[in-house]
Design an enzyme around this catalytic site. Structure first.
Site, PDB file in Angstrom:
ATOM      1  N   SER A 213       3.076  -2.994 -12.105  1.00  0.00           N
ATOM      2  CA  SER A 213       1.743  -2.703 -12.820  1.00  0.00           C
ATOM      3  C   SER A 213       1.001  -3.716 -13.162  1.00  0.00           C
ATOM      4  CB  SER A 213       2.131  -2.059 -14.466  1.00  0.00           C
ATOM      5  OG  SER A 213       2.658  -0.704 -14.019  1.00  0.00           O
TER       6      SER A 213
ATOM      7  N   TRP B 218       0.904  -1.395  -0.075  1.00  0.00           N
ATOM      8  CA  TRP B 218       0.139  -0.075  -0.128  1.00  0.00           C
ATOM      9  C   TRP B 218       1.020   1.225   0.098  1.00  0.00           C
ATOM     10  CZ3 TRP B 218      -4.421  -1.534   4.074  1.00  0.00           C
ATOM     11  CH2 TRP B 218      -5.228  -2.653   3.522  1.00  0.00           C
TER      12      TRP B 218
ATOM     13  N   GLU C 154      11.789   1.484  -4.499  1.00  0.00           N
ATOM     14  CA  GLU C 154      11.603   3.093  -3.893  1.00  0.00           C
ATOM     15  C   GLU C 154      12.742   3.405  -2.625  1.00  0.00           C
ATOM     16  OE1 GLU C 154       7.495   2.902  -3.530  1.00  0.00           O
ATOM     17  OE2 GLU C 154       7.369   2.687  -5.575  1.00  0.00           O
TER      18      GLU C 154
ATOM     19  N   GLY D 112       1.108  -3.200  -6.446  1.00  0.00           N
ATOM     20  CA  GLY D 112       1.003  -1.787  -5.499  1.00  0.00           C
ATOM     21  C   GLY D 112      -0.318  -1.177  -5.891  1.00  0.00           C
ATOM     22  N   GLY D 113      -0.419  -0.388  -6.934  1.00  0.00           N
ATOM     23  CA  GLY D 113      -1.721   0.300  -7.310  1.00  0.00           C
ATOM     24  C   GLY D 113      -2.813  -0.298  -7.211  1.00  0.00           C
TER      25      GLY D 113
ATOM     26  N   GLU E 124      10.804  -6.978  -9.558  1.00  0.00           N
ATOM     27  CA  GLU E 124      10.165  -5.946 -10.071  1.00  0.00           C
ATOM     28  C   GLU E 124      10.923  -5.143 -10.798  1.00  0.00           C
ATOM     29  OE1 GLU E 124       6.675  -4.798  -7.176  1.00  0.00           O
ATOM     30  OE2 GLU E 124       8.715  -4.182  -6.112  1.00  0.00           O
TER      31      GLU E 124
HETATM   32  P1  PGA Z   1       2.612  -1.094  -9.031  1.00  0.00           P
HETATM   33  O1  PGA Z   1       3.669  -1.100  -7.912  1.00  0.00           O
HETATM   34  O2  PGA Z   1       1.625  -2.296  -8.915  1.00  0.00           O
HETATM   35  O3  PGA Z   1       1.607   0.149  -8.744  1.00  0.00           O
HETATM   36  O4  PGA Z   1       3.560  -0.924 -10.286  1.00  0.00           O
HETATM   37  C1  PGA Z   1       4.282  -2.360  -7.642  1.00  0.00           C
HETATM   38  C2  PGA Z   1       5.274  -2.170  -6.393  1.00  0.00           C
HETATM   39  O5  PGA Z   1       5.856  -1.338  -6.316  1.00  0.00           O
HETATM   40  O6  PGA Z   1       5.617  -3.205  -5.646  1.00  0.00           O
END
Ligand code: PGA
Length: 255
Positions: free
Chosen positions: A213, A10, A97, A234-235, A167
């Site tokens: 994604s 999240w 990140e 993520g999203g 990722e």
């Molecule tokens: P995303 O993020 O699904 O929004 O691309 C994935 C993640 O950072 O784990």
């Protein structure tokens, strides 16, 4: 057979109230998914409340980050033992990140892996190449270095309990996914790294998630690949419909 594992990251979204509402809704709507492991990673602030909301359901709670010391004068940090005591089961480690925005080094990622195991948390180790690295044909060498340094000093049994999330940095939050074929190629490469370094059971046990994604419409095709054992989302983990849609897609690939 490896059990599919879908985790929702999240990130810095959803306050305590919003996180608890989403967790409660997921608790209700995921009860029928018995053949998949599910984890959600809210902000630290909402951990207790989310853990409470998913108690006695199949949903596990993961932390997004932890420090590698157990306690002490480290203002602003949260220790893995504190997270474990709160009821956290899994720990994201080395998300891109954190590596890029917060300069987390390879050595730091390794310390966090060790600290997670010491505290009884199961790490989800995130690795992946940038677009520039992919264009220079160095994706595999970058991932190899990230994995080897992160796993350094861990026993074979510990490595077998790690989840690795591949990722590609260029796919995170961009709406662009790696093609199932490209993703499978890297996943197979990662599994081969484990085969070369550890007893056979390790590569058989380690679950390798794809992240970047992942959405309900592309999850099935990705998860159908032999070395893709789940997803780090993520999203699309921020709404019940999208996250449950991904779980449905995965169940389809199981027949
Ligand atoms: P995303 O993020 O699904 O929004 O691309 C994935 C993640 O950072 O784990």
């Amino acid at each position: 057979m490896r059990r599919p594992f879908i985790a929702g990251n999240w990130k810095m979204n959803l306050n305590i109230e919003e996180a608890t509402t989403l967790a409660s809704a997921l608790a209700q709507q995921t009860a029928s998914f018995r053949n998949v492991d599910i984890a959600i990673a809210p902000t630290h602030l909402a951990l207790s409340s989310v853990i409470n909301a998913v108690k006695n359901t199949g949903i596990h709670v993961a932390s997004q980050n932890h420090y590698f010391e157990e306690s002490g004068a480290y203002t602003g940090q949260v220790s893995p033992t504190m997270l474990r005591a709160a009821g956290v089961a899994y720990a994201l480690v080395g998300h891109s990140e954190r590596r890029t925005l917060f300069n987390e080094s390879l050595a730091e990622v390794n310390k966090k892996m060790q600290a997670a195991f010491q505290a009884g948390l199961l790490p989800i180790l995130c690795v992946g190449e940038t677009l520039a690295e992919r264009n220079q044909n160095s994706a595999e060498s970058v991932i190899k270095e990230q994995i080897e340094t992160a796993l350094d000093g861990l026993s074979a049994d510990q490595v077998a309990a790690v989840t690795i999330a591949y990722e590609p940095v260029w796919a995170i939050g961009t709406g662009i996914t790696a093609s199932p074929r490209d993703a499978q190629q890297i996943h197979a490469f990662i599994r081969k790294l484990l085969v070369d370094r550890y007893p056979a059971f390790v590569a058989e046990d380690v679950r390798i998630q794809y992240g970047g994604s992942v959405k309900p419409h592309n999850a099935a095709e990705l998860l159908a690949q032999p070395d893709i054992d789940g997803a780090l989302v993520g999203g699309a983990s921020l709404t019940v419909d999208a996250f449950v849609g991904i779980l449905h897609a995965i169940t389809e690939t199981q027949g």
